[in-house]
Scaffold this motif. Structure first.
Motif, PDB file in Angstrom:
ATOM      1  N   GLY A 181       1.028  -0.992  -0.249  1.00 42.58           N
ATOM      2  CA  GLY A 181      -0.682   0.262  -0.164  1.00 42.58           C
ATOM      3  C   GLY A 181       1.305   1.333   0.222  1.00 42.58           C
ATOM      4  O   GLY A 181       0.598   2.243  -0.947  1.00 42.58           O
ATOM      5  N   GLU A 182       1.800   1.021   1.114  1.00 44.96           N
ATOM      6  CA  GLU A 182       2.642   2.149   1.309  1.00 44.96           C
ATOM      7  C   GLU A 182       3.543   2.547  -0.291  1.00 44.96           C
ATOM      8  O   GLU A 182       3.589   3.782  -0.904  1.00 44.96           O
ATOM      9  CB  GLU A 182       3.943   2.197   2.158  1.00 44.96           C
ATOM     10  N   ALA A 183       3.953   1.804  -1.072  1.00 49.22           N
ATOM     11  CA  ALA A 183       4.516   1.658  -2.186  1.00 49.22           C
ATOM     12  C   ALA A 183       3.558   2.183  -3.646  1.00 49.22           C
ATOM     13  O   ALA A 183       4.004   2.829  -4.336  1.00 49.22           O
ATOM     14  CB  ALA A 183       5.099   0.063  -2.603  1.00 49.22           C
ATOM     15  N   ALA A 184       2.534   1.960  -3.363  1.00 44.30           N
ATOM     16  CA  ALA A 184       1.186   2.522  -4.409  1.00 44.30           C
ATOM     17  C   ALA A 184       1.247   3.663  -4.178  1.00 44.30           C
ATOM     18  O   ALA A 184       0.973   4.330  -5.360  1.00 44.30           O
ATOM     19  CB  ALA A 184       0.209   1.143  -4.383  1.00 44.30           C
ATOM     20  N   LEU A 185       1.156   3.802  -2.601  1.00 45.45           N
ATOM     21  CA  LEU A 185       0.050   5.542  -2.138  1.00 45.45           C
ATOM     22  C   LEU A 185       1.165   6.138  -2.808  1.00 45.45           C
ATOM     23  O   LEU A 185       1.817   7.271  -3.501  1.00 45.45           O
ATOM     24  CB  LEU A 185      -0.006   6.351  -1.258  1.00 45.45           C
ATOM     25  N   SER A 186       2.930   6.370  -3.207  1.00 46.06           N
ATOM     26  CA  SER A 186       4.198   6.757  -3.465  1.00 46.06           C
ATOM     27  C   SER A 186       4.334   7.383  -4.978  1.00 46.06           C
ATOM     28  O   SER A 186       5.036   7.835  -5.344  1.00 46.06           O
ATOM     29  CB  SER A 186       5.451   6.290  -3.021  1.00 46.06           C
ATOM     30  N   LYS A 187       3.645   6.142  -5.609  1.00 46.23           N
ATOM     31  CA  LYS A 187       3.583   6.041  -7.242  1.00 46.23           C
ATOM     32  C   LYS A 187       2.798   7.618  -7.688  1.00 46.23           C
ATOM     33  O   LYS A 187       3.336   8.139  -8.558  1.00 46.23           O
ATOM     34  CB  LYS A 187       3.307   5.067  -7.323  1.00 46.23           C
TER      35      LYS A 187
END
Length: 357
Positions: A181-187
């Motif tokens: 989830g963190e990786a997706a939001l960071s994009k």
């Protein structure tokens, strides 16, 4: 301490567009407004994200139901789901019906829902978020939240990869619940996650207390059905349409007994049974059908109540499935859909699993 960003409701549309345009997901399944109704849509074009209605207290079906067999490896779907839908998704992952690498699970706070027809008829009064004041006013008119919602303990969007929270908070907050989830939001352009201490334990205690009260009320109704004859009376109107099976997100057998000639006798088969017994009820096996379903889903049932909503005869199936299922789940100390790593009890064997219970 959680990694999150305060967005406000207005910015959620941009968030969903950003998840698509950044390539974090290949598609999004999310509820959007269509006139006075709320419908789920599968969106792949960021420009088609129009009017997300993720907090609207409307329930038509458990959207996890449409994800069975989602085993694609190179496409990722973002799922903007209510907690009961997120829990059903996790159970389907455990049952190997969904590829966990092919989804981004986004759960949303849900204070409770109305049947679609009740929501549509009272859209202007309800709005996009449900409050205690609105519930009270509608209750005076005889419009109640769904029975399943009165005994739900998991109303907070704390399941999956991303949570969208508003209950007990001053503004809508998007929270990274997992590394995925963190990786997706960071994009997503314009999103910078920060650390924040958010404690909603007291709110969760209130929700649990209210759910226990709701469950006790339903249990009292269920006690009247302990006599098989009384249960049969309740099921007398059942036409064995199997809507409850088809709409249930965790009832997924490839070949159902009640679609075979023995479980669904027709023509000559029906006559053969009648000749053996002297008579046979038509349609046959109503009670047997529901007892079999209750057994099949008793461990994985997440209590969404979709079965009762789908019944064309108005049979109170929330009494039969979620309430009975909870008794079995308590026996195994199992809460379905909360922990992806916890195996489903009836899929494993432990010699002492029922000791000392």
């Amino acid at each position: 301490m959680v990694k999150c960003i305060e967005t406000g409701d207005e910015a959620l549309k941009d968030l969903f567009k950003g998840l698509l345009s950044s390539g974090a997901v290949d598609g999004l399944i999310l509820p959007q407004r269509a006139g006075k109704s709320v419908i789920y849509t599968l969106v792949t074009d960021p420009g088609k994200v129009k009017d997300p209605a993720i907090f609207a207290p409307s329930f038509g079906f458990n959207a996890a139901n449409i994800l069975r067999k989602w085993l694609i490896e190179d496409k990722v779907l973002g799922l903007v789901f209510k907690p009961c839908e997120a829990r059903a998704t996790i159970e389907l992952i455990k049952l190997e019906q969904i590829n966990p690498d092919a989804i981004l699970l986004i759960s949303v706070d849900c204070p409770g829902t109305f049947k679609n027809e009740d929501y549509t008829a009272n859209t202007d009064e309800i709005g996009d978020k449900l409050t205690d004041e609105i519930k009270s006013k509608l209750s005076e008119k005889g419009v109640e939240v769904r029975a399943a919602c009165t005994m739900c303990e998991t109303k907070l969007g704390e399941i999956g990869d991303i949570g969208i929270w508003h209950m007990g908070l001053g503004s809508t907050t998007v929270v990274a619940l997992s590394e995925k989830g963190e990786a997706a939001l960071s994009k997503v352009e314009g999103i910078t996650l920060g650390d924040k201490d958010i404690d909603r334990s007291s709110l969760q205690s209130e929700i649990k207390s209210a759910a226990e009260s709701g469950r006790e009320a339903l249990k009292k109704e269920l006690e009247s059905l302990n006599d098989p004859l009384k249960l049969l009376d309740v099921l007398n109107d059942c036409i064995v349409c199997k809507n409850c099976r088809d709409i249930c997100p965790v009832c997924y057998c490839k070949e159902c007994f009640f679609e075979q000639s023995l479980g669904n006798p027709r023509g000559g088969d029906l006559l053969n049974i009648a000749n053996t017994r002297g008579d046979v009820r038509i349609p046959p096996y109503g009670l047997f059908y529901h007892l079999t379903r209750a057994y099949h889903v008793c461990v994985t049932c997440i209590g969404c109540g979709a079965c009762e909503d789908a019944c064309p005869k108005g049979i109170p199936l929330t009494l039969i499935y979620p309430v009975v299922a909870r008794n079995v789940q308590d026996l195994f100390e199992y809460v379905p859909g909360m922990d992806l790593e916890e195996p489903i009890p009836l899929t494993t064997y432990q010699e002492d699993e029922l000791e000392p219970r």
